[in-house]
Design a protein around this motif. Structure first.
Motif, short mmCIF file in Angstrom:
data_model
loop_
_atom_site.label_atom_id
_atom_site.label_comp_id
_atom_site.label_asym_id
_atom_site.label_seq_id
_atom_site.Cartn_x
_atom_site.Cartn_y
_atom_site.Cartn_z
N ARG A 85 0.81 -1.21 0.00
CA ARG A 85 0.00 0.00 0.00
C ARG A 85 0.85 1.26 0.00
O ARG A 85 0.53 2.24 -0.66
N SER A 86 1.91 1.18 0.74
CA SER A 86 2.73 2.38 0.92
C SER A 86 3.44 2.78 -0.37
O SER A 86 3.86 3.94 -0.51
N LYS A 87 3.56 1.84 -1.33
CA LYS A 87 4.28 2.15 -2.57
C LYS A 87 3.33 2.37 -3.75
O LYS A 87 3.41 3.38 -4.45
N ILE A 88 2.44 1.42 -3.96
CA ILE A 88 1.60 1.56 -5.15
C ILE A 88 0.50 2.58 -4.96
O ILE A 88 -0.11 3.03 -5.94
N GLY A 89 0.25 2.96 -3.70
CA GLY A 89 -0.77 3.97 -3.47
C GLY A 89 -0.40 5.30 -4.07
O GLY A 89 -1.27 6.13 -4.33
N GLU A 94 0.57 7.73 -15.37
CA GLU A 94 1.80 8.26 -15.98
C GLU A 94 3.04 7.53 -15.50
O GLU A 94 4.11 7.63 -16.11
N ASP A 95 2.92 6.81 -14.36
CA ASP A 95 4.08 6.11 -13.81
C ASP A 95 4.21 4.68 -14.35
O ASP A 95 5.15 3.97 -13.99
N LEU A 96 3.28 4.26 -15.21
CA LEU A 96 3.29 2.91 -15.74
C LEU A 96 3.52 2.94 -17.25
O LEU A 96 3.14 3.89 -17.94
N ILE A 97 4.12 1.88 -17.77
CA ILE A 97 4.40 1.77 -19.21
C ILE A 97 4.14 0.34 -19.65
O ILE A 97 4.53 -0.62 -18.96
N ALA A 98 3.45 0.20 -20.79
CA ALA A 98 3.18 -1.12 -21.35
C ALA A 98 4.09 -1.33 -22.57
O ALA A 98 4.20 -0.46 -23.44
N THR A 99 4.76 -2.49 -22.65
CA THR A 99 5.70 -2.77 -23.73
C THR A 99 5.51 -4.20 -24.24
O THR A 99 4.82 -5.01 -23.62
N SER A 119 6.87 -0.23 -14.05
CA SER A 119 6.80 1.10 -13.47
C SER A 119 8.02 1.90 -13.87
O SER A 119 9.14 1.38 -13.91
N THR A 120 7.81 3.16 -14.19
CA THR A 120 8.94 4.03 -14.52
C THR A 120 9.66 4.51 -13.26
O THR A 120 10.70 5.15 -13.36
N LYS A 121 9.10 4.19 -12.05
CA LYS A 121 9.72 4.61 -10.79
C LYS A 121 10.37 3.45 -10.06
O LYS A 121 10.68 3.55 -8.87
N ASN A 122 10.56 2.33 -10.79
CA ASN A 122 11.21 1.15 -10.20
C ASN A 122 10.49 0.64 -8.95
O ASN A 122 11.11 0.23 -7.96
N ILE A 123 9.19 0.72 -8.95
CA ILE A 123 8.39 0.20 -7.82
C ILE A 123 7.96 -1.23 -8.16
O ILE A 123 7.43 -1.48 -9.25
#
Length: 436
Positions: A85-89, A94-99, A119-123
């Protein structure tokens, strides 16, 4: 006591307390709720919508094989992820990318590829579902090809008595870039002008309107291609058009021969020809002469092919390469007559020589109506040898063509060439004068 039961008890107390106490108690309750949630539910699922799908070819085997993406079945995906919760919340779309992975793509075609979401934020998180999970991506080689352009001008009318010559378009080709498979679909490139005009002389149109068509004559979508914007010049040469009757000449006929009668029996395979040229070329032209034939060449089964030739700058719009001339021999007969040497004469001979006819008898093939051949006698056949252009270098014997005419009839002729043998002797008195 269970955590939720404690939270409920705390809430009941707060609702019965004084206002200042209530505010502090609510804050405390929230902290307690957050602590309990993190303890009881450390992870949670979250759904994100319309995550952009990125298809990157740089550095892939597809790029190394000269391939580019020319189409795909989806532009975005929906994804459900689960994590702390503390991270994906704190994540947003905009922080996700599909490839998708392109490492197995080496040839043109359509491929089903699995979608991955990061995730573009390395989460770190777990992907529960992706919709769509699989997409179809089309790959092809991007090429540039040159195509000839064809001009169209449906609203330009040529006035009667005129016709178009070969229309030219400048530039005559256009370079089009696109996927190889789609370039293969192009059958013709049309440059169109919708201008209205009625013309009787050369005309020029301008247009930048280009349309692409396939072999089924269906228009192609230009969005699939890249091409330059060009201004085309369409030049329409206009010529004068004339339909002319065909004629020919018959040579070597006797002066009294009925040529009009014979020409009615000589039938052309076509009576006229349509020509086009500059107005000055055809303005005084009233007929078109195919050439000539010799009367002596005509026999009962006669036919002759006249080649159709036109001068430079004249166009044979009829397209025929030859015209056949055929004798209608109905009612005509062919007979042999023996002509005595006394009926053979020499005319226009050089004066310093004596000429003597050696031929004593000549078999002549005569063609004509049966009634006239019945009346014809050998004495009516006159054989003449004209030596007007004969140059004698020394005494000698030679043969020369003869001309055959008929007395008492104008509708018979001799078929064939007849050679007459002649002796040539220089005058004796001329020799004596040279000796003296």
């Amino acid at each position: 006591m269970k955590p939720m039961h404690k939270l409920k008890e705390l809430f009941n107390r707060l609702t019965s307390s004084k206002p200042a106490t209530i505010v502090g108690s609510v804050a405390a309750a929230l902290l307690i709720w957050f602590a309990i949630s993190m303890t009881v539910y450390p992870t949670t699922p979250v759904t994100f919508y319309n995550i952009p799908l990125v298809i990157e070819t740089e550095g892939s085997t597809a790029e190394m094989n000269g391939l580019s993406v020319v189409g795909n079945s989806a532009q975005t995906v929906n994804v459900q992820i689960e994590g702390a919760r503390s991270k994906i919340g704190a994540l947003s779309e905009e922080d996700l990318i599909a490839t998708v992975s392109l490492q197995s793509i080496t040839e043109p075609g359509e491929y089903p590829l699995e979608v991955n979401v990061d995730s573009t934020k390395n989460i770190d998180f777990t992907v529960n579902s992706i919709v769509p999970r699989q997409i179809y991506v089309t790959f092809d080689r991007i090429e540039t090809r040159s195509f000839a352009v064809t001009p169209e001008f449906p609203n330009v009318v040529i006035k009667s008595g005129h016709t178009m010559n070969e229309v030219t378009c400048k530039p005559s080709v256009i370079d089009i870039t696109g996927p190889a498979a789609q370039l293969d679909d192009i059958d013709k490139v049309i440059v169109r002008s919708d201008k209205h005009a009625e013309i009787d002389s050369s005309y020029v149109l301008y247009s930048s309107n280009i349309s692409l068509y396939n072999k089924d004559n269906s228009m192609l979508d230009r969005e699939a291609y890249t091409m330059p914007t060009l201004n085309f010049t369409i030049e329409i040469p206009v010529l004068t058009q004339k339909e002319l009757p065909l004629t020919y000449d018959v040579r070597n006929a006797p002066a009294n021969f009925d040529m009009e009668w014979l020409c009615k029996r000589l039938l052309l395979s076509t009576d006229s020809i349509t020509l086009a040229a500059n107005s000055s070329t055809l303005i005084n032209q009233e007929q078109w002469n195919l050439g000539y034939l010799k009367l002596e060449d005509i026999h009962l089964n006669y036919s002759h092919a006249f080649p159709v030739t036109v001068a430079d700058g004249v166009i044979n719009q009829s397209g025929m390469q030859e015209v056949m001339l055929t004798l209608n021999s109905e009612g005509l007969e062919q007979r042999e007559f023996k002509v005595n040497g006394d009926n053979i004469s020499i005319i226009n001979a050089p004066g310093n020589y004596d000429f003597k006819v050696i031929t004593k008898e000549l078999s002549v093939t005569v063609i004509g109506p049966a009634s006239e051949l019945d009346e014809l006698r050998t004495t009516d056949i006159v054989v003449t040898v004209d030596l007007t252009n004969y140059n004698v270098a020394q005494s000698q014997s030679f043969t020369n063509d003869s001309q055959i005419s008929f007395s008492g009839t104008s509708r018979v002729w001799a078929s064939g060439v007849y050679k007459i043998a002649i002796d040539c002797v220089e005058h004796v008195e001329d020799k004596e004068e040279e000796t003296e």
